[in-house]
Design an enzyme around this catalytic site. Structure first.
Site, PDB file in Angstrom:
ATOM      1  N   PHE A 129      20.047  80.996 -70.318  1.00  0.00           N
ATOM      2  CA  PHE A 129      19.549  82.065 -69.453  1.00  0.00           C
ATOM      3  C   PHE A 129      18.207  82.532 -69.989  1.00  0.00           C
ATOM      4  O   PHE A 129      18.093  82.878 -71.164  1.00  0.00           O
ATOM      5  CB  PHE A 129      20.518  83.252 -69.375  1.00  0.00           C
ATOM      6  CG  PHE A 129      20.030  84.317 -68.426  1.00  0.00           C
ATOM      7  CD1 PHE A 129      20.195  84.172 -67.051  1.00  0.00           C
ATOM      8  CD2 PHE A 129      19.355  85.439 -68.888  1.00  0.00           C
ATOM      9  CE1 PHE A 129      19.708  85.129 -66.159  1.00  0.00           C
ATOM     10  CE2 PHE A 129      18.859  86.396 -68.010  1.00  0.00           C
ATOM     11  CZ  PHE A 129      19.049  86.240 -66.643  1.00  0.00           C
ATOM     12  N   ASP A 216      14.094  81.614 -77.553  1.00  0.00           N
ATOM     13  CA  ASP A 216      14.322  82.810 -76.740  1.00  0.00           C
ATOM     14  C   ASP A 216      15.274  83.716 -77.514  1.00  0.00           C
ATOM     15  O   ASP A 216      16.485  83.509 -77.511  1.00  0.00           O
ATOM     16  CB  ASP A 216      14.898  82.424 -75.375  1.00  0.00           C
ATOM     17  CG  ASP A 216      15.148  83.637 -74.482  1.00  0.00           C
ATOM     18  OD1 ASP A 216      15.166  84.764 -75.010  1.00  0.00           O
ATOM     19  OD2 ASP A 216      15.349  83.447 -73.261  1.00  0.00           O
ATOM     20  N   LYS A 245      15.007  92.895 -75.179  1.00  0.00           N
ATOM     21  CA  LYS A 245      16.151  93.827 -75.102  1.00  0.00           C
ATOM     22  C   LYS A 245      16.198  94.935 -76.173  1.00  0.00           C
ATOM     23  O   LYS A 245      15.928  96.084 -75.866  1.00  0.00           O
ATOM     24  CB  LYS A 245      17.462  93.039 -75.096  1.00  0.00           C
ATOM     25  CG  LYS A 245      17.643  92.278 -73.775  1.00  0.00           C
ATOM     26  CD  LYS A 245      19.035  91.729 -73.607  1.00  0.00           C
ATOM     27  CE  LYS A 245      19.284  91.264 -72.183  1.00  0.00           C
ATOM     28  NZ  LYS A 245      19.095  89.851 -71.931  1.00  0.00           N
TER      29      LYS A 245
HETATM   30  C1  LIG Z   1      18.377  89.194 -70.841  1.00  0.00           C
HETATM   31  C2  LIG Z   1      17.736  87.917 -71.229  1.00  0.00           C
HETATM   32  C3  LIG Z   1      16.514  87.517 -70.636  1.00  0.00           C
HETATM   33  C4  LIG Z   1      15.853  88.297 -69.532  1.00  0.00           C
HETATM   34  O1  LIG Z   1      15.413  89.549 -69.959  1.00  0.00           O
HETATM   35  P1  LIG Z   1      14.947  90.642 -68.864  1.00  0.00           P
HETATM   36  O2  LIG Z   1      14.458  91.781 -69.705  1.00  0.00           O
HETATM   37  O3  LIG Z   1      16.152  90.966 -68.042  1.00  0.00           O
HETATM   38  O4  LIG Z   1      13.879  90.029 -68.058  1.00  0.00           O
HETATM   39  C5  LIG Z   1      15.934  86.347 -71.092  1.00  0.00           C
HETATM   40  N1  LIG Z   1      16.508  85.602 -72.051  1.00  0.00           N
HETATM   41  C6  LIG Z   1      17.673  85.958 -72.632  1.00  0.00           C
HETATM   42  C7  LIG Z   1      18.251  85.093 -73.705  1.00  0.00           C
HETATM   43  C8  LIG Z   1      18.334  87.114 -72.227  1.00  0.00           C
HETATM   44  O5  LIG Z   1      19.504  87.445 -72.770  1.00  0.00           O
END
Ligand SMILES: *Cc1c(COP(=O)(O)O)cnc(C)c1O
Length: 403
Positions: A129, A216, A245
């Site tokens: 994701f 990521d 986050k």
């Molecule tokens: C939540 C998340 C995203 C997206 O972040 P947003 O602030 O909602 O755009 C991208 N990568 C990972 C691994 C995530 O958990």
């Protein structure tokens, strides 16, 4: 009651919170809830942490925004701090995880073009994701996230997660690859942890091929897994790291960090953000990092995570419907052999907020790094009991009886 004029993008629970303190949220009726999700891995310091509150109230009374046309000392301070923490060399600030990943994707493409690669492509993983913007949803390895939004952005090649051989095979067959984008632990698809040497093996392939290794860490970063970034437990350095986050404890901020050639790839005019790295968000993030260091919250996350996984293993010992209890630090996944989505509402009734990930069969817990031992034990006790009740109900229900 008529439904509010909101686009119907979330199936929300019928509870509204008006106040938070530490690990607890209070609803408009005065009920209290233990937040075992921290937003979604956002409020790592818990709610209304005094250091963050003070930083943002002071900054708000002084200066919110100037634009990136001018020097922003707090942004420079935060970049310096993040580089020191991560061993990276430069930072681009946005306002979310998706924007941090967009910066990484653009950086990788430009890196490829600079090397003379005509159609620079990025290897991404199944079940990953990376966000909901068009490029990041295209990078995401989940059909449900793609459905209805085709044509997807091109230039992504998919490999199974935790499979280095698959990546090596792509290396042999595709001269357009310039980077790998991967989560150190897959969060949204259910706290999936790879083999211990996975990132180190990917690092080797990237070195051999002159690809960028891009991690990521939007969810795994900021102390969540027991070190500031998860890769710091693997002995390798990536070329690019994204995070968001937990960085602002609720104030929106995202960052794309890079080192080496990747640190110098983007030039004036290549990328930008009106709000990115504004004084308010940077003041919040500086307070977050300072608190994580002062309160030794990385170590705390590691210890508490181990304690919670052990606790669940003890409580659920011998339960044949438990497929796995896993995670790292305070990123905890409990996988069942059956769907268990009803647990979200049952836990809410008992005053605990959790989420279900994967195919509706993985309980995901992301409690604040400031969680106390007694709060951890409360989560273990209540959630284990509810899991047993749901599993027993399932056994008695008509659909699982007979053959
Ligand atoms: C939540 C998340 C995203 C997206 O972040 P947003 O602030 O909602 O755009 C991208 N990568 C990972 C691994 C995530 O958990």
């Amino acid at each position: 009651m008529a439904s509010p004029p909101l686009m119907n993008t979330y199936a929300r629970l019928s509870v509204a919170f008006e106040r938070g303190e530490g690990s607890w949220l209070y609803d408009t009726q005065g009920n209290k809830f233990l937040d075992a999700l921290s937003g979604i891995a956002v409020c790592g310091l818990g709610h209304a942490h005094p250091a963050v509150t003070q930083a943002i109230t002071e900054q708000a009374s002084r200066l919110l925004h100037t634009s990136n046309l001018y020097t922003i000392p707090l942004q420079e301070q935060l970049a310096t701090k993040l580089c020191k923490l991560s061993q990276m060399e430069s930072v681009f600030f946005g306002n979310s995880g998706a924007e941090a990943n967009e910066a990484a994707i653009k950086l990788a493409r430009l890196y490829g073009h600079n090397k003379g690669v005509e159609n620079p492509s990025i290897i991404v993983m199944e079940r990953s994701f990376h966000g909901r913007t068009l490029a990041t949803l295209s990078a995401t390895g989940n059909r449900k996230v793609h459905a209805g939004f085709e044509p997807l952005v091109g230039g992504f090649v998919r490999a199974p997660f935790d499979d280095v051989e698959a990546v090596r095979t792509i290396a042999q067959n595709n001269p357009n690859i310039v980077a790998i984008l991967v989560e150190p632990i897959q969060g949204e698809s259910g706290v999936r942890t790879p083999a211990d040497n996975y990132l180190a093996e990917l690092r080797k392939v990237c070195d051999e091929q002159q690809w960028l290794l891009m991690l990521d860490e939007v969810q795994t970063g900021n102390g969540r897994t027991g070190s500031y970034f998860a890769y710091q437990q693997t002995g390798i350095l990536p070329d690019v790291v994204t995070t968001a986050k937990g960085l602002g404890n609720g104030v929106p901020i995202g960052a794309c960090l890079a080192r080496g050639v990747a640190a110098e790839t983007l030039k004036p005019g290549n990328h930008g953000s009106t709000f990115g790295g504004n004084p308010l968000a940077c003041a919040a993030a500086l307070a977050v990092i300072d608190t994580i260091e002062k309160e030794k919250l990385c170590q705390r996350a590691a210890e508490l995570g181990a304690l919670m996984r052990d606790g669940f293993r003890t409580e659920l010992a011998g339960a044949d419907y438990i497929s796995d209890i896993r995670g790292q630090g305070l990123m905890i996944g409990i996988e069942l052999d059956r769907p268990c989505s009803e647990l979200v509402v049952l836990a809410k009734v008992k005053g605990i907020l959790i989420s279900i990930a994967g195919e509706g069969n993985i309980i995901r817990l992301l409690p604040p790094l400031t969680l106390t031992d007694s709060e951890a034990n409360l989560i273990i006790g209540v959630i284990s009991k509810l899991i047993k009740i749901v599993a027993a109900d399932d056994r008695d229900s008509p659909r699982s009886q007979g053959s």
